[in-house]
Design a protein around this motif. Structure first.
Motif, PDB file in Angstrom:
ATOM      1  N   LYS A 172      -5.051  -1.494   3.855  1.00  0.00           N
ATOM      2  CA  LYS A 172      -4.095  -1.219   2.407  1.00  0.00           C
ATOM      3  C   LYS A 172      -3.095  -2.263   2.448  1.00  0.00           C
ATOM      4  N   GLU A 224       4.257   1.037   7.258  1.00  0.00           N
ATOM      5  CA  GLU A 224       2.953   0.216   6.978  1.00  0.00           C
ATOM      6  C   GLU A 224       3.526  -1.287   7.389  1.00  0.00           C
ATOM      7  N   THR A 234      -1.439  -5.460   1.175  1.00  0.00           N
ATOM      8  CA  THR A 234      -1.458  -6.176   0.019  1.00  0.00           C
ATOM      9  C   THR A 234      -1.003  -7.595   0.698  1.00  0.00           C
ATOM     10  N   LYS A 241      -5.895  -7.776   7.590  1.00  0.00           N
ATOM     11  CA  LYS A 241      -6.709  -6.880   6.721  1.00  0.00           C
ATOM     12  C   LYS A 241      -7.647  -6.015   7.173  1.00  0.00           C
ATOM     13  N   CYS A 264      -5.191  -3.354   8.951  1.00  0.00           N
ATOM     14  CA  CYS A 264      -4.209  -2.785   7.945  1.00  0.00           C
ATOM     15  C   CYS A 264      -5.146  -2.991   6.501  1.00  0.00           C
ATOM     16  N   LYS A 272       2.810  -7.257   1.237  1.00  0.00           N
ATOM     17  CA  LYS A 272       3.176  -6.765   2.153  1.00  0.00           C
ATOM     18  C   LYS A 272       2.824  -7.751   3.457  1.00  0.00           C
TER      19      LYS A 272
END
Length: 107
Positions: A34, A3, A36, A29, A32, A39
Motif C-alpha cells: 500500500k 505504515e 505510495t 513495494k 508494503c 510515503k
C-alpha cells in the motif's frame, strides 16, 4: 505512523542488502504493497534524519531513491511550460544578460 515506520524499515533493510534504485523500490513495494511514492519519499527522509543510521552508502542509496521519486511525482514533467504553441521570434525568453540590463549596478 505505523505504515511510515514499516516503509522506513523496508527501505533500510533493502539498502542494507545492497539493493538500489528500482530493485530497492520493488523491495519496498513487495513488503508494503500500500506504500505510495509519497510515503516512500517521506520514509526516506525519516531514514536520512535518523542519527543511528550512519552508513554513507545506505544513506546515499536512500537519498537517491527519495530524489528520484520526488521528481517523478511531477515536479519536472516534460512539457510543463509547453502550452502547445510555438514561440514566435518576439516571444523568445530574454537572455540573462538582457534581463540584467534593467538591474541597477551595485557600487
Amino acid at each position: 505512523m505505523k505504515e511510515k515506520k514499516r516503509v522506513y524499515e523496508a527501505l533500510v533493510d533493502g539498502a542494507m542488502e545492497g539493493l538500489t534504485d528500482e530493485a530497492l523500490y520493488d523491495f519496498v513495494k513487495a513488503r508494503c504493497p500500500k506504500a505510495t511514492s509519497k510515503k516512500i519519499v517521506r520514509a526516506s527522509l525519516l531514514a536520512l534524519l535518523d542519527p543511528h543510521l550512519k552508513d554513507r552508502n545506505i544513506l546515499d542509496v536512500i537519498y537517491a531513491l527519495a530524489i528520484k521519486h520526488r521528481l517523478d511525482d511531477g515536479v519536472l514533467d516534460d512539457g510543463v511550460l509547453d502550452d502547445g504553441e510555438d514561440e514566435g521570434p518576439d516571444e523568445q525568453p530574454q537572455s540573462s544578460q538582457a534581463a540584467n540590463q534593467n538591474m541597477p549596478q551595485l557600487s
